[in-house]
Design a protein around this motif. Sequence first.
Motif, PDB file in Angstrom:
ATOM      1  N   SER A 138       0.828  -1.206   0.000  1.00 61.90           N
ATOM      2  CA  SER A 138       0.000   0.000   0.000  1.00 61.90           C
ATOM      3  C   SER A 138       0.858   1.251   0.000  1.00 61.90           C
ATOM      4  CB  SER A 138      -0.917  -0.017   1.236  1.00 61.90           C
ATOM      5  OG  SER A 138      -1.561   1.224   1.401  1.00 61.90           O
ATOM      6  N   TYR A 139       0.199   2.368  -0.332  1.00 61.75           N
ATOM      7  CA  TYR A 139       0.872   3.659  -0.260  1.00 61.75           C
ATOM      8  C   TYR A 139       1.071   4.121   1.176  1.00 61.75           C
ATOM      9  CZ  TYR A 139       0.798   4.574  -5.283  1.00 61.75           C
ATOM     10  OH  TYR A 139       1.032   4.537  -6.641  1.00 61.75           O
ATOM     11  N   ASP A 140       0.611   3.350   2.182  1.00 60.13           N
ATOM     12  CA  ASP A 140       0.900   3.679   3.576  1.00 60.13           C
ATOM     13  C   ASP A 140       2.265   3.156   4.010  1.00 60.13           C
ATOM     14  OD1 ASP A 140       0.544   0.977   3.791  1.00 60.13           O
ATOM     15  OD2 ASP A 140      -1.229   1.064   5.065  1.00 60.13           O
ATOM     16  N   HIS A 141       3.107   2.747   3.017  1.00 57.68           N
ATOM     17  CA  HIS A 141       4.499   2.320   3.204  1.00 57.68           C
ATOM     18  C   HIS A 141       4.617   0.933   3.821  1.00 57.68           C
ATOM     19  CE1 HIS A 141       5.987   6.809   3.382  1.00 57.68           C
ATOM     20  NE2 HIS A 141       5.088   6.590   2.426  1.00 57.68           N
ATOM     21  N   THR A 142       3.549   0.160   3.872  1.00 57.76           N
ATOM     22  CA  THR A 142       3.613  -1.155   4.504  1.00 57.76           C
ATOM     23  C   THR A 142       3.291  -2.264   3.515  1.00 57.76           C
ATOM     24  OG1 THR A 142       1.291  -1.146   5.190  1.00 57.76           O
ATOM     25  CG2 THR A 142       2.912  -0.201   6.724  1.00 57.76           C
ATOM     26  N   GLY A 202       8.934   1.681   3.983  1.00 58.89           N
ATOM     27  CA  GLY A 202       9.501   3.018   4.131  1.00 58.89           C
ATOM     28  C   GLY A 202       9.133   3.985   3.029  1.00 58.89           C
ATOM     29  N   HIS A 203       8.505   3.500   1.960  1.00 61.01           N
ATOM     30  CA  HIS A 203       8.064   4.332   0.840  1.00 61.01           C
ATOM     31  C   HIS A 203       6.758   3.753   0.309  1.00 61.01           C
ATOM     32  CE1 HIS A 203      12.400   5.165   1.035  1.00 61.01           C
ATOM     33  NE2 HIS A 203      12.119   6.340   0.489  1.00 61.01           N
ATOM     34  N   PRO A 204       5.979   4.532  -0.443  1.00 59.04           N
ATOM     35  CA  PRO A 204       4.762   3.973  -1.051  1.00 59.04           C
ATOM     36  C   PRO A 204       5.083   2.740  -1.887  1.00 59.04           C
ATOM     37  CG  PRO A 204       4.784   6.360  -1.277  1.00 59.04           C
ATOM     38  CD  PRO A 204       6.122   5.981  -0.724  1.00 59.04           C
ATOM     39  N   SER A 238       9.955 -20.395  -4.028  1.00 65.10           N
ATOM     40  CA  SER A 238       9.992 -21.119  -2.760  1.00 65.10           C
ATOM     41  C   SER A 238       9.138 -20.451  -1.696  1.00 65.10           C
ATOM     42  CB  SER A 238      11.432 -21.211  -2.263  1.00 65.10           C
ATOM     43  OG  SER A 238      11.933 -19.914  -1.966  1.00 65.10           O
ATOM     44  N   GLU A 239       8.777 -19.180  -1.936  1.00 63.26           N
ATOM     45  CA  GLU A 239       7.973 -18.355  -1.033  1.00 63.26           C
ATOM     46  C   GLU A 239       8.660 -18.130   0.301  1.00 63.26           C
ATOM     47  OE1 GLU A 239       3.889 -19.473  -0.894  1.00 63.26           O
ATOM     48  OE2 GLU A 239       3.679 -19.336  -3.072  1.00 63.26           O
ATOM     49  N   ALA A 240       9.969 -18.308   0.340  1.00 62.48           N
ATOM     50  CA  ALA A 240      10.741 -17.937   1.523  1.00 62.48           C
ATOM     51  C   ALA A 240      11.156 -16.482   1.468  1.00 62.48           C
ATOM     52  CB  ALA A 240      11.974 -18.827   1.644  1.00 62.48           C
ATOM     53  N   LEU A 241      11.269 -15.920   0.245  1.00 61.63           N
ATOM     54  CA  LEU A 241      11.702 -14.537   0.055  1.00 61.63           C
ATOM     55  C   LEU A 241      10.582 -13.717  -0.579  1.00 61.63           C
ATOM     56  CD1 LEU A 241      15.332 -15.050  -1.311  1.00 61.63           C
ATOM     57  CD2 LEU A 241      14.610 -14.645   1.042  1.00 61.63           C
ATOM     58  N   LEU A 242      10.478 -12.477  -0.131  1.00 61.46           N
ATOM     59  CA  LEU A 242       9.491 -11.527  -0.648  1.00 61.46           C
ATOM     60  C   LEU A 242      10.207 -10.272  -1.107  1.00 61.46           C
ATOM     61  CD1 LEU A 242       6.544 -10.393  -0.938  1.00 61.46           C
ATOM     62  CD2 LEU A 242       6.754  -9.643   1.433  1.00 61.46           C
ATOM     63  N   VAL A 243       9.822  -9.764  -2.262  1.00 61.89           N
ATOM     64  CA  VAL A 243      10.400  -8.531  -2.810  1.00 61.89           C
ATOM     65  C   VAL A 243       9.333  -7.456  -2.816  1.00 61.89           C
ATOM     66  CG1 VAL A 243      11.487  -7.449  -4.816  1.00 61.89           C
ATOM     67  CG2 VAL A 243      11.998  -9.833  -4.255  1.00 61.89           C
ATOM     68  N   SER A 244       9.690  -6.276  -2.328  1.00 60.65           N
ATOM     69  CA  SER A 244       8.787  -5.120  -2.388  1.00 60.65           C
ATOM     70  C   SER A 244       9.520  -3.965  -3.047  1.00 60.65           C
ATOM     71  CB  SER A 244       8.313  -4.714  -0.988  1.00 60.65           C
ATOM     72  OG  SER A 244       9.408  -4.344  -0.169  1.00 60.65           O
ATOM     73  N   THR A 245       8.813  -3.210  -3.886  1.00 59.31           N
ATOM     74  CA  THR A 245       9.419  -2.060  -4.567  1.00 59.31           C
ATOM     75  C   THR A 245       8.582  -0.822  -4.276  1.00 59.31           C
ATOM     76  OG1 THR A 245       8.169  -2.251  -6.635  1.00 59.31           O
ATOM     77  CG2 THR A 245      10.134  -3.609  -6.407  1.00 59.31           C
ATOM     78  N   GLY A 246       9.258   0.291  -4.165  1.00 61.70           N
ATOM     79  CA  GLY A 246       8.592   1.562  -3.917  1.00 61.70           C
ATOM     80  C   GLY A 246       9.630   2.632  -3.674  1.00 61.70           C
ATOM     81  N   GLY A 247       9.367   3.852  -4.136  1.00 65.27           N
ATOM     82  CA  GLY A 247      10.405   4.870  -4.108  1.00 65.27           C
ATOM     83  C   GLY A 247      11.551   4.425  -5.004  1.00 65.27           C
ATOM     84  N   HIS A 302      14.542  -8.217   7.298  1.00 64.95           N
ATOM     85  CA  HIS A 302      15.001  -7.456   6.136  1.00 64.95           C
ATOM     86  C   HIS A 302      16.389  -7.939   5.726  1.00 64.95           C
ATOM     87  CE1 HIS A 302      16.529  -3.466   4.316  1.00 64.95           C
ATOM     88  NE2 HIS A 302      15.906  -4.165   3.403  1.00 64.95           N
ATOM     89  N   LEU A 303      16.533  -8.419   4.480  1.00 63.32           N
ATOM     90  CA  LEU A 303      17.799  -8.969   4.012  1.00 63.32           C
ATOM     91  C   LEU A 303      18.617  -7.958   3.217  1.00 63.32           C
ATOM     92  CD1 LEU A 303      16.740 -12.554   2.846  1.00 63.32           C
ATOM     93  CD2 LEU A 303      17.760 -11.874   5.013  1.00 63.32           C
ATOM     94  N   VAL A 304      18.010  -7.382   2.179  1.00 59.46           N
ATOM     95  CA  VAL A 304      18.762  -6.537   1.244  1.00 59.46           C
ATOM     96  C   VAL A 304      17.919  -5.322   0.884  1.00 59.46           C
ATOM     97  CG1 VAL A 304      19.943  -6.426  -0.991  1.00 59.46           C
ATOM     98  CG2 VAL A 304      19.880  -8.584   0.256  1.00 59.46           C
ATOM     99  N   SER A 305      18.577  -4.185   0.734  1.00 61.04           N
ATOM    100  CA  SER A 305      17.931  -2.977   0.222  1.00 61.04           C
ATOM    101  C   SER A 305      18.742  -2.484  -0.975  1.00 61.04           C
ATOM    102  CB  SER A 305      17.869  -1.896   1.306  1.00 61.04           C
ATOM    103  OG  SER A 305      17.206  -0.746   0.815  1.00 61.04           O
ATOM    104  N   LEU A 306      18.143  -2.497  -2.149  1.00 61.73           N
ATOM    105  CA  LEU A 306      18.824  -2.132  -3.388  1.00 61.73           C
ATOM    106  C   LEU A 306      18.402  -0.733  -3.817  1.00 61.73           C
ATOM    107  CD1 LEU A 306      18.180  -5.500  -5.260  1.00 61.73           C
ATOM    108  CD2 LEU A 306      20.178  -4.892  -3.898  1.00 61.73           C
ATOM    109  N   LYS A 307      19.376   0.045  -4.268  1.00 65.47           N
ATOM    110  CA  LYS A 307      19.098   1.414  -4.704  1.00 65.47           C
ATOM    111  C   LYS A 307      19.853   1.687  -5.998  1.00 65.47           C
ATOM    112  CE  LYS A 307      18.938   6.156  -2.908  1.00 65.47           C
ATOM    113  NZ  LYS A 307      19.417   7.070  -1.841  1.00 65.47           N
TER     114      LYS A 307
END
Length: 513
Positions: free
Chosen positions: A184-188, A206-208, A217-226, A240-245
């Motif tokens: 969601s755009y509530d950053h969650t 931390g971002h929309p 495998s559904e062990a890892l989840l990827v979220s994108t925003g900002g 939290h494993l990795v934050s890519l920028k």
Amino acid sequence: MASFKPTKVQTYPKLGEKVTEDTLYWKNYKAPVQIKEFGAVTRIEFSPLPPHNYVVTASTRLQVYGPHSQEPVRSFARFRDTAYGGSFRGDGKLLVAGSEEGLVRLFDVDGRVALRQFSGHTKAVHVTSFTSDGYRVVSGSDDLTCRVWDVASSTELGSYTEHTDYVRATATSKLNPDLFISGSYDHTVKVFDVRLGGCVLTLQHGHPVESVLLYPSEALLVSTGGRYVKVWDLLKGGQHLVSLKNHHKTVTCACLSTTDNRLLTGALDRHVKVYNSSYKVVHSFDYATSILSLAVAPDDEVVAVGMTNGVLSVRHRKHSEDKQEMVGRRRRGPAYRVFVKGKNYVPKQDDFLVSKTTKQHLQKYDKQLRSFQVSKALDTALQTWKRFSKPDVTIAVMMELNRRGTLRNALAGRDEQNLTTLLHFLLKHVTDSRFSGLLLMVADMVIELYHQVIPQSPIVERLLQRLMELLGREAELQQELLQVLGVLDTLFASLTPRREVTGPTATPIMQKS
């Protein structure tokens, strides 16, 4: 009179990324085929079953394309307003999509009329997807809710109101039909369990949030925003494993490839990044405008990208038979013997040989060098396309001027514009190990010629100051490197074993008394 010899441009080693198997794999695609849609392409999804058709959501239409077709094989235009989130069921026979009207519609891929219509949302429904059992549909809306619908009875099975802003991303579990994830755009990012009737895990992006994605495998989840792409470990409670920028604008979409589950992300900065298992960028695709949607075929044969200007860009993988077909299509040229005819003929004693002078084709800077126009030759070598794409040509002209002893004359007497161009070139390449030997000498000449000559030009003063600071740092670095080399030489000398001298000429070692 001896003929003029053209400037010899040396070949320098290219400095670039390391060529890996990933690089070769992702470069093996043809030039993109562009298809114009009726509006911005907000979603692309491939059918999980062969021949892997894909559905494109744009404007008020859902259009189904074949893997090699440039015209839609099926079109659904029963929307009064903008359509969103077209998605296939696991068997590839049904389609579901939301709309700006707040309705969720269900279509048969082989039909045209909506089979079901789910009403309950009060605002636009941007994301829809089937659960893994195929009997339920999950939708996310701008009314801040996620809802689960029963396909058979067209009834609402549950409504979840944990989000406090627009819901713009959903993903369903392929292993458990009762689990789904929303962003969601509530950053969650929230994980829901239908059996428990609510959220069981909340992640702070931390971002929309623009998209969410589960690994197989559904062990890892990827979220994108900002500008961020974040990877979470669900087996460790959402750690939290990795934050890519790697993007410099909002990341709008993400997907996985079949080969080694490579992660691909698209963003408003017009780039698609490909990451390896260590989450390092191994390849990048560039596009004309901002990217809204991205999908890769289950067999990695097709990469489809949707953009804000309504263009659908499709890349197909190259195959050996394609190359053979292209070779077969080439027009057969003259035989080799046509070109070598008469080349090996040896004239006889009584033959009269007529020599034919070959015309020499010179570059513009060579013509100016032949006319001793040294300043103009350097200006030609500093043209925009040469100094950016072929700096080796500029270096070759400078080396020729230095060989002639006219380099200082070519550098002197320049106006503000030409001097600015020269200074920009020096600032960019003076520390390049391939060119530094010559450019350090050129930089010293430029500083000596112009440091006190044009005090009234603030641009030139600023560039000269930057050049002097850069040369100072380079001198300090070289001095430190020389000190390190001296230390290393001392260490190597002390570690080298001495040879013992044996024989009658050896000097005896005196023993202590």
